[in-house]
Every structure is written in C-alpha cells, then in structure tokens.
Design a protein around this motif. Sequence first.
Motif, mmCIF file in Angstrom:
data_model
loop_
_atom_site.group_PDB
_atom_site.id
_atom_site.type_symbol
_atom_site.label_atom_id
_atom_site.label_comp_id
_atom_site.label_asym_id
_atom_site.label_seq_id
_atom_site.Cartn_x
_atom_site.Cartn_y
_atom_site.Cartn_z
ATOM 1 N N LYS A 21 0.852 -1.187 0.000
ATOM 2 C CA LYS A 21 0.000 0.000 0.000
ATOM 3 C C LYS A 21 0.892 1.242 0.000
ATOM 4 C CE LYS A 21 -3.939 -1.945 2.424
ATOM 5 N NZ LYS A 21 -3.676 -3.304 2.644
ATOM 6 N N ILE A 22 0.325 2.337 -0.455
ATOM 7 C CA ILE A 22 1.060 3.597 -0.505
ATOM 8 C C ILE A 22 1.246 4.136 0.916
ATOM 9 C CG2 ILE A 22 -1.002 4.998 -0.828
ATOM 10 C CD1 ILE A 22 0.667 6.618 -2.882
ATOM 11 N N LEU A 23 2.353 4.791 1.152
ATOM 12 C CA LEU A 23 2.645 5.337 2.475
ATOM 13 C C LEU A 23 1.930 6.665 2.692
ATOM 14 C CD1 LEU A 23 6.489 4.697 2.647
ATOM 15 C CD2 LEU A 23 4.669 3.346 3.709
ATOM 16 N N GLU A 24 1.691 6.983 3.957
ATOM 17 C CA GLU A 24 1.035 8.237 4.324
ATOM 18 C C GLU A 24 1.802 9.440 3.793
ATOM 19 O OE1 GLU A 24 0.222 10.442 8.502
ATOM 20 O OE2 GLU A 24 -0.598 8.419 8.340
ATOM 21 N N ARG A 25 3.114 9.413 3.901
ATOM 22 C CA ARG A 25 3.914 10.553 3.436
ATOM 23 C C ARG A 25 3.769 10.763 1.932
ATOM 24 N NH1 ARG A 25 9.127 7.229 4.226
ATOM 25 N NH2 ARG A 25 9.483 6.542 2.100
ATOM 26 N N ASP A 26 3.563 9.680 1.171
ATOM 27 C CA ASP A 26 3.370 9.808 -0.272
ATOM 28 C C ASP A 26 2.032 10.483 -0.583
ATOM 29 O OD1 ASP A 26 5.813 8.525 -0.789
ATOM 30 O OD2 ASP A 26 4.860 6.552 -0.691
ATOM 31 N N ILE A 27 1.008 10.139 0.173
ATOM 32 C CA ILE A 27 -0.304 10.773 0.002
ATOM 33 C C ILE A 27 -0.200 12.250 0.366
ATOM 34 C CG2 ILE A 27 -2.716 10.795 0.769
ATOM 35 C CD1 ILE A 27 -2.303 7.744 1.395
ATOM 36 N N GLU A 28 0.519 12.538 1.452
ATOM 37 C CA GLU A 28 0.677 13.929 1.893
ATOM 38 C C GLU A 28 1.435 14.753 0.855
ATOM 39 O OE1 GLU A 28 1.731 16.323 6.002
ATOM 40 O OE2 GLU A 28 1.983 14.152 5.930
ATOM 41 N N ARG A 29 2.490 14.202 0.296
ATOM 42 C CA ARG A 29 3.247 14.909 -0.753
ATOM 43 C C ARG A 29 2.366 15.163 -1.981
ATOM 44 N NH1 ARG A 29 8.663 11.230 -0.286
ATOM 45 N NH2 ARG A 29 9.493 12.220 1.575
ATOM 46 N N TYR A 30 1.549 14.180 -2.311
ATOM 47 C CA TYR A 30 0.635 14.323 -3.445
ATOM 48 C C TYR A 30 -0.364 15.443 -3.183
ATOM 49 C CZ TYR A 30 -2.644 12.933 -7.119
ATOM 50 O OH TYR A 30 -3.465 12.917 -8.220
ATOM 51 N N LEU A 31 -0.898 15.497 -1.966
ATOM 52 C CA LEU A 31 -1.819 16.573 -1.588
ATOM 53 C C LEU A 31 -1.145 17.933 -1.757
ATOM 54 C CD1 LEU A 31 -4.438 17.696 -0.223
ATOM 55 C CD2 LEU A 31 -3.224 17.393 1.953
ATOM 56 N N VAL A 32 0.054 18.077 -1.240
ATOM 57 C CA VAL A 32 0.791 19.346 -1.317
ATOM 58 C C VAL A 32 0.991 19.751 -2.775
ATOM 59 C CG1 VAL A 32 3.026 20.452 -0.849
ATOM 60 C CG2 VAL A 32 1.918 19.058 0.918
ATOM 61 N N ARG A 33 1.368 18.801 -3.614
ATOM 62 C CA ARG A 33 1.598 19.094 -5.036
ATOM 63 C C ARG A 33 0.309 19.518 -5.733
ATOM 64 N NH1 ARG A 33 1.448 15.935 -9.626
ATOM 65 N NH2 ARG A 33 1.399 13.992 -8.455
ATOM 66 N N ARG A 34 -0.783 18.805 -5.473
ATOM 67 C CA ARG A 34 -2.056 19.134 -6.119
ATOM 68 C C ARG A 34 -2.567 20.509 -5.683
ATOM 69 N NH1 ARG A 34 -5.529 15.754 -8.539
ATOM 70 N NH2 ARG A 34 -6.168 17.771 -9.323
ATOM 71 N N VAL A 35 -2.401 20.832 -4.404
ATOM 72 C CA VAL A 35 -2.826 22.141 -3.908
ATOM 73 C C VAL A 35 -1.985 23.246 -4.545
ATOM 74 C CG1 VAL A 35 -2.892 23.615 -1.843
ATOM 75 C CG2 VAL A 35 -3.791 21.270 -1.743
ATOM 76 N N LYS A 36 -0.698 23.009 -4.663
ATOM 77 C CA LYS A 36 0.194 23.992 -5.299
ATOM 78 C C LYS A 36 -0.218 24.234 -6.748
ATOM 79 C CE LYS A 36 5.075 25.088 -5.805
ATOM 80 N NZ LYS A 36 6.449 24.645 -5.580
ATOM 81 N N GLU A 37 -0.650 23.189 -7.446
ATOM 82 C CA GLU A 37 -1.118 23.329 -8.825
ATOM 83 C C GLU A 37 -2.323 24.268 -8.919
ATOM 84 O OE1 GLU A 37 -1.936 19.318 -10.056
ATOM 85 O OE2 GLU A 37 0.185 18.820 -10.280
ATOM 86 N N LEU A 38 -3.091 24.362 -7.839
ATOM 87 C CA LEU A 38 -4.263 25.244 -7.802
ATOM 88 C C LEU A 38 -3.902 26.667 -7.386
ATOM 89 C CD1 LEU A 38 -6.884 22.952 -6.030
ATOM 90 C CD2 LEU A 38 -6.697 23.448 -8.465
ATOM 91 N N GLY A 39 -2.626 26.912 -7.108
ATOM 92 C CA GLY A 39 -2.197 28.230 -6.659
ATOM 93 C C GLY A 39 -2.325 28.409 -5.163
ATOM 94 N N GLY A 40 -2.508 27.308 -4.447
ATOM 95 C CA GLY A 40 -2.662 27.366 -2.998
ATOM 96 C C GLY A 40 -1.438 26.873 -2.260
#
Length: 113
Positions: A21-40
């Motif tokens: 399964k994917i690690l929590e830190r990988d999900i968190e990094r993905y969240l940060v990247r997706r939010v940054k893509e939105l300008g947030g």
Amino acid sequence: MVYHCFEVCNGLNFETCGRSKILERDIERYLVRRVKELGGVAYKFVSPSNRGVADRLVVLPQGVVWFVEVKKEGGRLSTLQNIFIAEMQRLQQNVRVVWSKEDVDQLIKEMTE
C-alpha cells in the motif's frame, strides 16, 4: 535498479515496489503538489498544545480554507483526531480525512467546484 525492481515486482509500478500500500507521506506529498497546482498552499499544521489537529491547513485563493488529515489506507484516527474533526464540523469549517491519492483527487475536485 529500476529494472531490478520491475523484474521483482512482475511489472508493477516501481514507485510501489516492495510495498502493498502507498505510504502516508506519499499521500501527503501528493496533496501538497495538487494544492500547489491550484495556486494554494498546504501548510504543515502543528499545534504543540493541541494534539489531534489536522496534518495540513490548505489555503486556496479566494479565501478557501480546509483542514486535512492524511492517513494511509488501513490507518485509523485517534480519539483526539476524531474530537478535532467533530469540533471543526461543529464550527462549520471545511475538514476532511484523505486515505489515498484518489481521495486527494476527489477533495481537489470539491475544492474547485
């Protein structure tokens, strides 16, 4: 090394090689990247005297704010995390727990609607 991993994992994605399964830190990094893509910005939220607060405070343009707790699939919320979530809901704040990259994608979709 990638080739070896590919070989051992029978063609599975090398990013998850050796992990079921994917690690929590990988999900968190993905969240940060997706939010940054939105300008947030997805601030790491730490409040030393208030255990149980969400992992990330997501701030988007136009005053949109979300409290996001990140868990890996199969993880569990602590009692204090459940209390924090209930308190944010009572205060009518945007709060969410994400358990996977798919959950992050769904949250991003909600944030942009």
